[in-house]
Design an enzyme around this catalytic site. Structure first.
Site, mmCIF file in Angstrom:
data_model
loop_
_atom_site.group_PDB
_atom_site.id
_atom_site.type_symbol
_atom_site.label_atom_id
_atom_site.label_comp_id
_atom_site.label_asym_id
_atom_site.label_seq_id
_atom_site.Cartn_x
_atom_site.Cartn_y
_atom_site.Cartn_z
ATOM 1 N N ASN A 108 -5.208 12.881 -0.004
ATOM 2 C CA ASN A 108 -4.421 11.995 0.865
ATOM 3 C C ASN A 108 -5.369 11.250 1.802
ATOM 4 O O ASN A 108 -6.588 11.442 1.763
ATOM 5 C CB ASN A 108 -3.394 12.826 1.645
ATOM 6 N N LYS A 109 -4.803 10.431 2.642
ATOM 7 C CA LYS A 109 -5.595 9.600 3.558
ATOM 8 C C LYS A 109 -6.628 10.431 4.320
ATOM 9 O O LYS A 109 -6.335 11.543 4.760
ATOM 10 C CB LYS A 109 -4.623 8.898 4.516
ATOM 11 N N ARG B 237 -7.099 -0.581 -7.125
ATOM 12 C CA ARG B 237 -7.382 0.544 -6.211
ATOM 13 C C ARG B 237 -7.444 1.822 -7.046
ATOM 14 O O ARG B 237 -6.539 2.095 -7.826
ATOM 15 C CB ARG B 237 -6.314 0.676 -5.111
ATOM 16 N N GLN C 81 -2.668 3.023 9.820
ATOM 17 C CA GLN C 81 -1.339 2.996 9.193
ATOM 18 C C GLN C 81 -0.319 3.773 10.018
ATOM 19 O O GLN C 81 0.880 3.477 9.977
ATOM 20 C CB GLN C 81 -1.401 3.598 7.779
ATOM 21 N N ASP D 248 -1.698 10.819 -2.255
ATOM 22 C CA ASP D 248 -2.030 9.755 -3.201
ATOM 23 C C ASP D 248 -2.243 10.321 -4.594
ATOM 24 O O ASP D 248 -2.140 9.608 -5.592
ATOM 25 C CB ASP D 248 -3.259 8.999 -2.717
ATOM 26 N N ARG E 172 0.855 -1.182 0.000
ATOM 27 C CA ARG E 172 0.000 0.000 0.000
ATOM 28 C C ARG E 172 0.890 1.231 0.000
ATOM 29 O O ARG E 172 2.100 1.142 0.154
ATOM 30 C CB ARG E 172 -0.938 -0.016 1.207
ATOM 31 N N GLY E 173 0.254 2.405 -0.129
ATOM 32 C CA GLY E 173 1.040 3.627 -0.268
ATOM 33 C C GLY E 173 1.207 3.893 -1.764
ATOM 34 O O GLY E 173 1.590 2.975 -2.520
ATOM 35 N N ALA E 174 0.908 5.137 -2.174
ATOM 36 C CA ALA E 174 0.837 5.425 -3.611
ATOM 37 C C ALA E 174 2.090 5.011 -4.406
ATOM 38 O O ALA E 174 1.972 4.295 -5.420
ATOM 39 C CB ALA E 174 0.524 6.903 -3.804
HETATM 40 O O1 MRU Z 1 -4.689 3.459 1.809
HETATM 41 P P1 MRU Z 1 -3.201 3.512 1.849
HETATM 42 O O2 MRU Z 1 -2.580 3.006 3.085
HETATM 43 O O3 MRU Z 1 -2.575 2.924 0.596
HETATM 44 O O4 MRU Z 1 -2.976 5.063 1.851
HETATM 45 C C1 MRU Z 1 -2.057 5.663 1.116
HETATM 46 C C2 MRU Z 1 -1.106 6.245 1.998
HETATM 47 O O5 MRU Z 1 -0.162 5.594 2.380
HETATM 48 C C3 MRU Z 1 -1.292 7.600 2.466
HETATM 49 O O6 MRU Z 1 -2.412 8.243 2.030
HETATM 50 C C4 MRU Z 1 -0.029 8.370 2.325
HETATM 51 O O7 MRU Z 1 -0.122 9.474 3.122
HETATM 52 C C5 MRU Z 1 0.319 8.734 0.911
HETATM 53 S S1 MRU Z 1 1.244 7.521 0.080
HETATM 54 C C6 MRU Z 1 2.909 7.918 0.413
#
Ligand code: MRU
Length: 357
Positions: free
Chosen positions: A250-251, A90, A199, A240, A53-55
């Site tokens: 973002n999250k 996703r 996370q 993201d 996970r994480g962009a």
């Molecule tokens: O849903 P996730 O855990 O894949 O979320 C993405 C993220 O990790 C965050 O939004 C993050 O702040 C950006 S990705 C470096």
């Protein structure tokens, strides 16, 4: 980055390019386990279930997912079906579509019998570029921290996990923090737990701990209060997707932190490698916000006294739960965007395209 004494990236190919290794992030912080991914389908599943996970990491994982497809079958039909499968895994992080499109462009013009070779080479390049970009983000962010630093503990608040686990290595938002810590600056990190998937509590706290960076986990609701008390010097988050005009997706929960930071005149930065910028979208309302399973809100996972990891229900039986996974912070609340090419105000982001490395 190091886990114990061993250096790891979050994703790496088997030396014979027959499968891919990942760190299974759903097991952290209670167990550090790696997994082997042998097919595009398995990679799409790993992305969907957030084993990766994480962009930026999702982008690299999707690129390797395309390479796994070419190992199975180098035909046009298979190439297109792998593209669809991965793109649908996703929706919000633009790095995924960016990486798949880049692989597709290269593979379409490669001779069929060279597609497998070409795909593994391109995926490795995408992964390596992410490492280099994030390392540079660290250096640019370090300059920023130094410009605000006074001879006392410098408190940085972050949301979700935008550390090395969310990328191939180094991280985005955490890269400047690691660079500052390694340079001997006295940094401390307020880690938002980041419900519902936690996370922050599970991943950011774990990786900061592995690197020896002082940190404290807080509830998602505590940040505003800490800012009012003068206990936050800077906020750095990942993203993201960033639109061409500098809105930051973002999250979920990031927007509320940005509002509180704005109200308290605290600098608020998003750290992103350029593949996270979506030049096609000027209006953030066109970003598809992933709606995840309501079970993620209704339950929580933790370590019990007997050492087993268990999931328990939090809400009354029959209550509904909603789970939008991301939100958008408008550009007007953002002090700057830290990229591999330097720090830009949202209004000047477009200058990034004109700058060479
Ligand atoms: O849903 P996730 O855990 O894949 O979320 C993405 C993220 O990790 C965050 O939004 C993050 O702040 C950006 S990705 C470096």
């Amino acid at each position: 980055m190091k886990v114990g004494k061993q250096s790891f990236r979050t994703i790496w190919p088997d030396p014979r390019c027959k499968f891919v290794h990942i760190i299974d992030q759903t097991q952290l912080p209670f167990a550090f386990k790696t997994l082997q991914i042998h097919s595009t389908e398995q990679m799409a599943h790993a992305i969907k279930t957030m084993q990766v996970r994480g962009a930026p990491l999702i982008g690299a994982a999707a690129a390797y997912g395309m390479a796994l497809a070419m190992l199975e079958d180098e035909s046009d039909e298979y190439l297109l079906s792998a593209t669809e499968m991965l793109k649908n895994s996703r929706p919000t992080a633009v790095n995924l579509a960016w990486a798949v499109n880049r692989m597709l462009a290269v593979l379409k013009v490669a001779p069929h019998n060279r597609r497998n070779f070409t795909a593994w080479r391109e995926a490795a390049e995408i992964a390596q570029e992410d490492v280099t970009q994030n390392q540079r983000i660290g250096q640019h962010g370090l300059g920023l921290i130094k410009s605000h630093y006074q001879d006392k503990t410098f408190n940085i608040l972050t949301h979700c996990n935008a550390g090395w686990l969310a990328t191939v290595d180094y991280g985005t938002a955490l890269s400047p923090i690691y660079a500052a810590h390694d340079a001997g600056l006295n940094v401390h990190v307020w880690v938002d737990e980041t419900r519902p998937r936690n996370q922050g509590a599970a991943l950011t706290a774990w990786e900061l701990g592995q690197h020896g960076v002082p940190h404290t986990v807080i509830t998602d609701n505590a940040g505003g209060h800490l800012m009012q008390q003068g206990l936050v010097d800077m906020v750095i988050v990942g993203a993201d997707r960033v639109t061409a005009n500098g809105d930051v997706c973002n999250k979920i929960g990031t927007y509320l932190k940005a509002l509180a930071a704005f109200d308290n005149q605290i600098p608020f930065y998003a750290a992103v490698p350029s593949p996270t910028i979506d030049w096609e979208i000027a209006d953030y309302k066109n970003i598809e916000i992933e709606e995840r399973d309501s079970g993620e809100v209704a339950t929580i996972q933790g370590l019990t006294a007997d050492g087993s990891v268990q999931t328990v229900r939090l809400i009354p039986e029959g209550s509904k739960a909603a789970n939008p996974a991301f939100d958008v912070t408008p550009a007007r609340l953002i002090t700057g965007i830290i990229t591999e090419k330097g720090v830009f105000s949202p209004a000047e982001l477009v200058k990034l395209t004109l700058k060479s490395d």
